[in-house]
Enzyme design. Sequence first.
Site, short mmCIF file in Angstrom:
data_model
loop_
_atom_site.label_atom_id
_atom_site.label_comp_id
_atom_site.label_asym_id
_atom_site.label_seq_id
_atom_site.Cartn_x
_atom_site.Cartn_y
_atom_site.Cartn_z
N ASP A 145 0.83 -1.20 0.00
CA ASP A 145 0.00 0.00 0.00
C ASP A 145 0.87 1.25 0.00
OD1 ASP A 145 -2.26 -1.53 0.06
OD2 ASP A 145 -2.58 -1.35 2.22
N LYS A 146 0.29 2.35 -0.44
CA LYS A 146 1.00 3.62 -0.53
C LYS A 146 1.66 4.00 0.80
CE LYS A 146 0.05 8.56 -1.26
NZ LYS A 146 -1.00 9.56 -1.58
#
Length: 353
Positions: A145-146
């Site tokens: 995930d970011k």
Amino acid sequence: MAAASGGGRWWRAAAGLARAASTASGGRAAAAEGLRAEELAERLRAQRSQGEKRERPEDPAQRRVRELGALSKRLQQVHPNVLAKVLKQGTLYQNEEIVAINKPYGLPVHGGPGIKNCITDVLPILAKMLENMKAEPLHLCHRLDKETTGVMVLARNKEVADRIRLLFKTRQVEKIYWAISLGDPDPAEGIVDIPIVEKEVQSHQSHYKMTLAPNYRLSPEDGKVVKIRKNRNAESAVTRYRRLASSSACSLLELQPITGVKHQIRVHLAYGLGCPILGDHKYSHWSKLAPQKLPEITLKRLKLEQSKARHLPLHLHAHRLSLPLGQRIDLVCKPPLFFQKTLKKLDLDVANE
């Protein structure tokens, strides 16, 4: 006429006195002018200092939170060559088949609306920097995930990428994450085995979230566990967890996701164990989009105000990854500086890890 003549003499005398006074007080006037200039310069310096204080809060914790947010924005604005250089400097391991990098906070893996820079876009540049100008672009094997930091594996060619993707799919890759959570999981070690499904949250701001879709429930009559119909859209999700340390109403957890469902660790901790990850504003509530509510002791240790909690970053880190490629390759990555500082402030001791 006499009056006129007297007036003329008075005017000439006054003019002479004025010239004399001007000559005598010239030094004083210059000194006064210099003093006024110095006072003005001091005032400007004071205003500039106050402006800097307003821009950068004196509290170090709030300043680090702001700096981290600014870093995430800068990563979206830098030239792809600069971003590739940052990833190269964070290289953890490389051989003829793979490259392992330390993924920074706030950098998305894939592009999308409003995203100018992502890891996928700079893979051709990174390959050339690591090898030569004729190098084949690197290939993604999995994603993070970011807001997640840590170990990420890239393949040097498509064949190796396909092999590694198959290892992930058949659950032969051992993945170990570290997370700082709110609360203390009970029991301190165990397995969360609850399917996960994506649902629309009906509120004044409708949005989608991953959530639990259990196969069992407690009977309201006698409290016994009763099997219920399985949600056909739900995916099997299994996460092992172990508490490494606990302090300041928080815990440091070691997590091993056996499956790879979207937001699996975040959902299992928040909704399965009631211990959301520190900085996980999305999964700290269900029906609303709001900043995470932190305990008083946690705010005190972090030297943070609740009104500033919305800037707190997600404390989830891909700490170790073990790949069975011929011989097993163990890749380890230390948590980022902001994670380490939070551990220290919360007195979460991991000296033995």
